[in-house]
Design a protein around this motif. Structure first.
Motif, PDB file in Angstrom:
ATOM      1  N   ILE A 199       7.833  59.662 -29.809  1.00  0.00           N
ATOM      2  CA  ILE A 199       8.385  60.760 -29.018  1.00  0.00           C
ATOM      3  C   ILE A 199       7.288  61.283 -28.093  1.00  0.00           C
ATOM      4  N   VAL A 200       7.585  61.360 -26.812  1.00  0.00           N
ATOM      5  CA  VAL A 200       6.646  61.881 -25.810  1.00  0.00           C
ATOM      6  C   VAL A 200       7.285  63.102 -25.164  1.00  0.00           C
ATOM      7  N   VAL A 201       6.568  64.232 -25.162  1.00  0.00           N
ATOM      8  CA  VAL A 201       7.099  65.479 -24.635  1.00  0.00           C
ATOM      9  C   VAL A 201       6.211  65.958 -23.487  1.00  0.00           C
ATOM     10  N   ALA A 202       6.821  66.286 -22.360  1.00  0.00           N
ATOM     11  CA  ALA A 202       6.081  66.781 -21.196  1.00  0.00           C
ATOM     12  C   ALA A 202       6.660  68.105 -20.741  1.00  0.00           C
ATOM     13  N   ALA A 203       5.780  69.018 -20.312  1.00  0.00           N
ATOM     14  CA  ALA A 203       6.209  70.324 -19.810  1.00  0.00           C
ATOM     15  C   ALA A 203       5.497  70.633 -18.510  1.00  0.00           C
ATOM     16  N   LEU A 204       6.249  71.155 -17.549  1.00  0.00           N
ATOM     17  CA  LEU A 204       5.660  71.671 -16.312  1.00  0.00           C
ATOM     18  C   LEU A 204       6.558  72.762 -15.749  1.00  0.00           C
ATOM     19  N   ASP A 205       6.039  73.483 -14.778  1.00  0.00           N
ATOM     20  CA  ASP A 205       6.814  74.501 -14.081  1.00  0.00           C
ATOM     21  C   ASP A 205       7.511  73.832 -12.902  1.00  0.00           C
ATOM     22  N   ASN A 206       8.835  73.874 -12.893  1.00  0.00           N
ATOM     23  CA  ASN A 206       9.588  73.154 -11.855  1.00  0.00           C
ATOM     24  C   ASN A 206       9.297  73.657 -10.453  1.00  0.00           C
ATOM     25  N   LEU A 207       8.958  74.945 -10.298  1.00  0.00           N
ATOM     26  CA  LEU A 207       8.687  75.489  -8.975  1.00  0.00           C
ATOM     27  C   LEU A 207       7.254  75.230  -8.515  1.00  0.00           C
ATOM     28  N   THR A 208       6.355  74.960  -9.448  1.00  0.00           N
ATOM     29  CA  THR A 208       4.960  74.762  -9.084  1.00  0.00           C
ATOM     30  C   THR A 208       4.618  73.278  -9.136  1.00  0.00           C
ATOM     31  N   LYS A 209       4.203  72.770 -10.290  1.00  0.00           N
ATOM     32  CA  LYS A 209       3.849  71.350 -10.361  1.00  0.00           C
ATOM     33  C   LYS A 209       5.031  70.452  -9.998  1.00  0.00           C
ATOM     34  N   GLY A 210       6.259  70.913 -10.240  1.00  0.00           N
ATOM     35  CA  GLY A 210       7.422  70.110  -9.923  1.00  0.00           C
ATOM     36  C   GLY A 210       7.867  70.189  -8.481  1.00  0.00           C
ATOM     37  N   SER A 211       7.276  71.108  -7.689  1.00  0.00           N
ATOM     38  CA  SER A 211       7.755  71.250  -6.311  1.00  0.00           C
ATOM     39  C   SER A 211       6.673  71.807  -5.386  1.00  0.00           C
ATOM     40  N   SER A 212       6.524  73.139  -5.328  1.00  0.00           N
ATOM     41  CA  SER A 212       5.636  73.747  -4.331  1.00  0.00           C
ATOM     42  C   SER A 212       4.164  73.502  -4.613  1.00  0.00           C
ATOM     43  N   GLY A 213       3.769  73.507  -5.877  1.00  0.00           N
ATOM     44  CA  GLY A 213       2.378  73.187  -6.204  1.00  0.00           C
ATOM     45  C   GLY A 213       2.052  71.745  -5.871  1.00  0.00           C
ATOM     46  N   GLN A 214       2.970  70.852  -6.200  1.00  0.00           N
ATOM     47  CA  GLN A 214       2.816  69.446  -5.824  1.00  0.00           C
ATOM     48  C   GLN A 214       2.696  69.316  -4.306  1.00  0.00           C
ATOM     49  N   ALA A 215       3.532  70.063  -3.578  1.00  0.00           N
ATOM     50  CA  ALA A 215       3.511  70.010  -2.115  1.00  0.00           C
ATOM     51  C   ALA A 215       2.158  70.453  -1.571  1.00  0.00           C
ATOM     52  N   LEU A 216       1.595  71.518  -2.149  1.00  0.00           N
ATOM     53  CA  LEU A 216       0.294  71.994  -1.687  1.00  0.00           C
ATOM     54  C   LEU A 216      -0.814  71.017  -2.071  1.00  0.00           C
ATOM     55  N   GLN A 217      -0.733  70.441  -3.245  1.00  0.00           N
ATOM     56  CA  GLN A 217      -1.704  69.425  -3.658  1.00  0.00           C
ATOM     57  C   GLN A 217      -1.716  68.273  -2.663  1.00  0.00           C
ATOM     58  N   ASN A 218      -0.527  67.862  -2.224  1.00  0.00           N
ATOM     59  CA  ASN A 218      -0.436  66.790  -1.235  1.00  0.00           C
ATOM     60  C   ASN A 218      -0.948  67.231   0.128  1.00  0.00           C
ATOM     61  N   ALA A 219      -0.626  68.466   0.533  1.00  0.00           N
ATOM     62  CA  ALA A 219      -1.111  68.975   1.820  1.00  0.00           C
ATOM     63  C   ALA A 219      -2.635  69.031   1.850  1.00  0.00           C
ATOM     64  N   ASN A 220      -3.244  69.400   0.731  1.00  0.00           N
ATOM     65  CA  ASN A 220      -4.703  69.402   0.657  1.00  0.00           C
ATOM     66  C   ASN A 220      -5.264  68.020   0.973  1.00  0.00           C
ATOM     67  N   LEU A 221      -4.662  66.991   0.396  1.00  0.00           N
ATOM     68  CA  LEU A 221      -5.112  65.630   0.658  1.00  0.00           C
ATOM     69  C   LEU A 221      -4.908  65.250   2.120  1.00  0.00           C
ATOM     70  N   MET A 222      -3.757  65.628   2.679  1.00  0.00           N
ATOM     71  CA  MET A 222      -3.422  65.251   4.050  1.00  0.00           C
ATOM     72  C   MET A 222      -4.342  65.897   5.073  1.00  0.00           C
ATOM     73  N   LEU A 223      -4.861  67.084   4.755  1.00  0.00           N
ATOM     74  CA  LEU A 223      -5.698  67.818   5.710  1.00  0.00           C
ATOM     75  C   LEU A 223      -7.178  67.802   5.327  1.00  0.00           C
ATOM     76  N   GLY A 224      -7.525  67.018   4.326  1.00  0.00           N
ATOM     77  CA  GLY A 224      -8.934  66.869   3.968  1.00  0.00           C
ATOM     78  C   GLY A 224      -9.528  68.038   3.225  1.00  0.00           C
ATOM     79  N   ALA A 225      -8.703  68.894   2.648  1.00  0.00           N
ATOM     80  CA  ALA A 225      -9.188  70.009   1.842  1.00  0.00           C
ATOM     81  C   ALA A 225      -9.389  69.536   0.402  1.00  0.00           C
ATOM     82  N   PRO A 226     -10.173  70.259  -0.406  1.00  0.00           N
ATOM     83  CA  PRO A 226     -10.271  69.908  -1.827  1.00  0.00           C
ATOM     84  C   PRO A 226      -8.879  69.870  -2.456  1.00  0.00           C
ATOM     85  N   GLU A 227      -8.597  68.846  -3.241  1.00  0.00           N
ATOM     86  CA  GLU A 227      -7.249  68.657  -3.765  1.00  0.00           C
ATOM     87  C   GLU A 227      -6.771  69.837  -4.602  1.00  0.00           C
TER      88      GLU A 227
END
Length: 342
Positions: free
Chosen positions: A303-331
């Motif tokens: 059994i493998v169980v995973a938890a995250l916040d759908n609004l952050t790591k699942g959406s907006s946080g993920q989006a910002l993490q990607n934007a950091n990479l796209m613009l050369g900022a620290p991830e």
């Protein structure tokens, strides 16, 4: 170096979450906020919890001066998003939070979302936004397609296991509980407090949930063969968070080792000691994902169980993490806030 940011769809939950995260970002500045249905209003009218921030008033997306924008987050519903994004200048980098560019095959998009894609040429350009697995491609991309929040949670639990070949690919069951904010901010009868609280229900049962398209695409590409999982999501009477429980056939030590190897250097993914399981309480409001592994009482089953916040790591946080990479900022910029507990 400072970068100018626009958000289209700023009046939804993911828009509000983007603003909350960007408020503490060291080098990104919000220059424009668009929400056509609420254009002309100050953001404080829409989200009073953000009234302390000095932000531009809401406008229609057409009125933004994109010559002054480095990157645009698009937090619109699917179908609307592709229509808007196809009209944005080529000079602007885009992180899309909708479903419109997640599926690489236009026929698969039409199958799962019920309409033909109107920006097929951009669909082929988009990079899938699961940061930990597409980091190099994201850093070079103009358009990144954010994942579904359910799809992200399931993939964090299962991708390393598929890649390492430590589980039976024909026996994967994923059972998932999602908070009500995952359904968006639009008024829906079944999301009224009286209809949702004090209970829970399965939805899109069997073969109708759209995130199955992402699971099929990603797991099959990793394995080099068709992989189709059993997946049942449940709507829970809580605001935010996802808890995904995967049932797989394999060796628990090999499963744990594969997860530890995949995530040992990842700043936002924590693999718990064997036998421990995560809670949505432990990741609330954060960009972290916690994963636990437990040996089932039946030999050969795990059994493998995973938890995250759908609004952050699942959406907006993920989006910002990607934007950091796209613009050369620290991830990790703007994303290291600790979870909010209790």
């Amino acid at each position: 170096m400072s970068h100018s940011i626009a958000i289209i769809g700023a009046s939804g939950y993911t828009g509000a979450e983007l603003i909350r995260l960007l408020a503490t970002h060291p080098s990104f500045e919000i220059k424009a906020l668009a929400a056509n249905s609420k254009a002309g209003q100050p953001l404080a009218n829409v989200f009073p919890h953000l009234r302390h921030l000095d932000l531009p008033d809401l406008v229609t997306w057409e009125k933004i001066d994109y010559s002054q924008i480095d990157l645009c987050f698009c937090a619109l519903p699917h179908k609307t998003s592709q229509e808007v994004i196809s009209k944005l200048p080529k000079s602007v980098k885009i992180v899309d939070l909708s479903a419109d560019f997640r599926l690489r095959d236009p026929a698969e998009y039409e199958k799962w979302y019920g309409n033909a894609h109107s920006a097929v040429e951009m669909q082929s350009e988009a990079v899938y936004g699961l940061t930990e697995f597409y980091r190099d491609e994201i850093s070079q991309a103009r358009l990144v397609a954010g994942t579904g929040c359910n799809a992200a949670t399931g993939q964090y639990a299962l991708r390393p296991l598929v890649a390492a070949g430590v589980i039976d690919l024909d026996e994967i069951i994923l059972d998932l509980q999602c908070g009500v904010s995952g359904a968006g901010r639009s008024l829906k009868e079944n999301l009224l407090h009286a209809e949702l609280s004090e209970g829970t229900n399965a939805y899109a049962v069997g073969s109708t949930h759209r995130h199955l398209g992402e699971f099929d695409q990603e797991f099959s590409a990793i394995a080099g063969r068709d992989v189709k999982i059993q997946f049942t999501p449940h709507l829970g009477p809580f605001n935010r968070g996802i808890l995904a429980t995967a049932y797989v056939r394999g060796d628990s030590d090999a499963v744990l080792a594969a997860l530890q190897s995949a995530y040992e250097d990842e700043p936002f993914v924590e693999v718990l000691p064997k036998g421990e399981t995560p809670s949505t309480h432990h990741v609330r409001g954060s960009n972290y994902c916690h994963i636990g592994v437990v040996q089932d009482r039946l030999p050969g089953r795990v059994i493998v169980v995973a938890a995250l916040d759908n609004l952050t790591k699942g959406s907006s946080g993920q989006a910002l993490q990607n934007a950091n990479l796209m613009l050369g900022a620290p991830e990790t910029a703007g994303l290291t806030l600790a979870p909010c507990f209790p």
